[in-house]
Design a protein around this motif. Structure first.
Motif, short mmCIF file in Angstrom:
data_model
loop_
_atom_site.label_atom_id
_atom_site.label_comp_id
_atom_site.label_asym_id
_atom_site.label_seq_id
_atom_site.Cartn_x
_atom_site.Cartn_y
_atom_site.Cartn_z
N GLN A 5 0.83 -1.20 0.00
CA GLN A 5 0.00 0.00 0.00
C GLN A 5 0.86 1.26 0.00
O GLN A 5 0.53 2.25 -0.64
CB GLN A 5 -0.91 -0.01 1.23
N SER A 6 1.98 1.21 0.71
CA SER A 6 2.90 2.35 0.76
C SER A 6 3.52 2.60 -0.60
O SER A 6 3.65 3.76 -1.04
CB SER A 6 3.98 2.12 1.82
N ALA A 7 3.92 1.52 -1.27
CA ALA A 7 4.48 1.66 -2.61
C ALA A 7 3.46 2.28 -3.56
O ALA A 7 3.78 3.19 -4.34
CB ALA A 7 4.93 0.29 -3.13
N ASP A 8 2.23 1.81 -3.49
CA ASP A 8 1.17 2.34 -4.37
C ASP A 8 0.93 3.82 -4.11
O ASP A 8 0.76 4.61 -5.05
CB ASP A 8 -0.13 1.56 -4.16
N ALA A 9 0.90 4.20 -2.81
CA ALA A 9 0.68 5.61 -2.47
C ALA A 9 1.83 6.47 -2.96
O ALA A 9 1.62 7.55 -3.55
CB ALA A 9 0.52 5.75 -0.95
N PHE A 10 3.05 6.01 -2.75
CA PHE A 10 4.23 6.75 -3.19
C PHE A 10 4.22 6.92 -4.71
O PHE A 10 4.43 8.02 -5.22
CB PHE A 10 5.49 5.98 -2.76
N LEU A 11 3.94 5.85 -5.42
CA LEU A 11 3.93 5.90 -6.88
C LEU A 11 2.85 6.83 -7.41
O LEU A 11 3.04 7.51 -8.42
CB LEU A 11 3.77 4.50 -7.46
N SER A 12 1.72 6.88 -6.71
CA SER A 12 0.65 7.78 -7.16
C SER A 12 1.10 9.23 -7.07
O SER A 12 0.76 10.06 -7.92
CB SER A 12 -0.63 7.56 -6.35
N GLY A 13 1.87 9.57 -6.02
CA GLY A 13 2.40 10.93 -5.91
C GLY A 13 3.47 11.21 -6.93
O GLY A 13 3.54 12.30 -7.50
N LEU A 14 4.33 10.22 -7.19
CA LEU A 14 5.42 10.39 -8.15
C LEU A 14 4.89 10.56 -9.57
O LEU A 14 5.38 11.38 -10.35
CB LEU A 14 6.35 9.18 -8.07
N LYS A 15 3.86 9.80 -9.90
CA LYS A 15 3.31 9.84 -11.26
C LYS A 15 2.71 11.19 -11.61
O LYS A 15 2.58 11.52 -12.79
CB LYS A 15 2.23 8.75 -11.41
#
Length: 446
Positions: A151-161
């Motif tokens: 879930q942390s990876a998904d949240a981080f990637l959503s901000g990066l994208k």
């Protein structure tokens, strides 16, 4: 005289004003991630960031076990059935029932606060290193077996994208060897249960009057006859659970409101005095310091278990230099990953060992080293037509100084110097870059 002082302390602590406006410095590793306000040193002329090597702790989270499984929940139910709860005990029972509703099916998951923390870190990563993501990004993303790291990876990637123009290519993989090394080393598990830290912790619990804190809390919650049947171990377990509930609600403010409650209706903090919270925090932080941080020996097993992650950082940085395959290496793990790794790297605020209990909160502040969403980044820089690379190390997005490694251009280190420095450290542990890390974790010992 000692007995009189103990009784006087217990009386004082049980009648002192309960916590209302005392500072939240007791949170330790449960501290919400503090956004950095540091102004970064200028990048050396001609250099640009080209690669990011990152490991981060999961975001602010829910509890890791259901509320009804907690010892405190079960003890309160028993006391209620026996008509042994005080008015404050009834209040606590209601707070715990509310917390159970708030938690719902989200146990072990990150919270909305955690998602926001990670998205913001990713946004800042992009803003500071746009050149890294100027072309189509190819991201290698490591997680552990725990759902909160996914879930942390998904949240981080959503901000990066949000900042990346083209859809990035993402390779996600599980890596418990490099990220949950503390869970796969039998010798470390034995150390964690009973190590040379034990006498120090026993002494600290006495100097922080933990037994008196336990009795004071119990006296507010339970009637005297019920308390008389409880052992010191049971009282300690009860206090530990309530302290855990106290620290977790800071991560759940959005979920509390969504469940139909106000934050004040889950104010577990109000059951303690400010002094009690600080006593409990001192022990909690010291436990993390000795078992996960530099502890009594910065070269001890609790730090050396992070060797697999250091080797992985070196190899993946070299892989980028050789092939340019991945734009960024992103990993999402746990506090037990960040604290020993920061000590192993020799980051100045994270690697000071001590047996002096009074030094812990001065030399190693849990909220600065391993808060929720804590992270370590190596930013690699390159200059056109120059074969050498520079690297900057960040701890929680703040420029970090590496103890024992010289540079004429802090916070930038030559990659060749940084790599040589860490390989020398690994060799000092008897570790080779090509060693089998699974075998290393099975064999590592004091």
């Amino acid at each position: 005289m000692k007995i009189f002082k103990a009784l006087l302390f217990c009386s004082t602590i049980s009648t002192a004003a309960l916590a209302q406006n005392c500072p939240d410095t007791f949170l330790g590793t449960k501290t919400l991630y503090p956004a950095p306000n540091q102004k970064y040193a200028p990048v050396p002329k001609g250099y640009e960031p080209v690669f990011i090597n990152h490991v981060g702790r999961h975001g602010a989270r829910h509890l890791t076990k259901e509320v009804k499984i907690a010892y405190a929940y079960q003890l309160l139910q028993k006391a209620d059935s026996a008509n042994a709860l005080t008015k404050q005990g009834q209040l606590l029972k209601q707070m715990i029932l509310r917390l159970e509703k708030v938690e719902g099916v989200d146990v072990k998951s990150i919270s909305e606060e955690g998602r926001i923390e990670l998205q913001d870190i990713a946004r800042r990563m992009y803003a500071q290193n746009k050149n890294v993501f100027a072309k189509t990004a190819n991201l290698n993303v490591g997680i552990t077996k725990e759902i909160r790291t996914k879930q942390s990876a998904d949240a981080f990637l959503s901000g990066l994208k949000e900042g990346i123009k083209d859809q990035p290519a993402i390779n996600q993989y599980n890596d418990d060897t490099d990220l949950r090394f503390y869970d796969t080393a039998p010798a470390y598990k034995a150390f964690e249960q009973s190590g040379p830290w034990a006498p120090l912790m026993e002494s600290l619990e006495k100097s922080e009057h933990i037994a008196e804190v336990n009795k004071a809390l119990a006296s507010r919650i339970f009637k005297p006859d019920f308390i008389a049947a409880l052992s010191p171990k049971q009282l300690d377990k009860f206090t530990g659970d309530i302290f855990g509930f106290t620290t977790i609600v800071y991560s759940l403010k959005n979920e509390i409101v969504r469940a139909g409650f106000s934050v004040a209706e889950l104010n577990f903090k109000s059951l303690f005095t400010c002094a009690e919270l600080q006593h409990l925090s001192q022990v909690d932080v010291a436990d993390d310091f000795y078992k996960k941080g530099p502890g009594m020996d910065v070269n001890g097993i609790q730090v050396r278990i992070a060797v697999p992650l250091l080797i992985n950082f070196i190899k993946t940085t070299d892989e980028f230099i050789a092939t340019g395959k991945y734009t960024a290496q992103l990993r999402f793990a746990h506090a037990e990953t960040i604290a020993p790794y920061a000590a192993l790297l020799g980051i100045d605020i994270a690697n000071k060992a001590t047996k002096d209990l009074s030094r812990i909160n001065k030399d190693w502040q849990a909220a600065q080293v391993a808060p929720l969403s804590s992270n370590i980044q190596w930013i690699l820089y390159k200059k056109a037509n120059n074969p050498s690379y520079l690297v900057k190390v960040l701890l929680n997005e703040k420029e970090a100084r590496i103890i024992g490694l010289q540079t004429s251009n802090y916070p930038y280190y030559k990659w060749s110097d940084l790599k040589a420095f860490y390989i020398k450290k690994l060799n000092g542990y008897g570790v080779n870059m090509n060693d089998d890390m699974n075998k290393y974790l099975k064999e590592i010992a004091q």
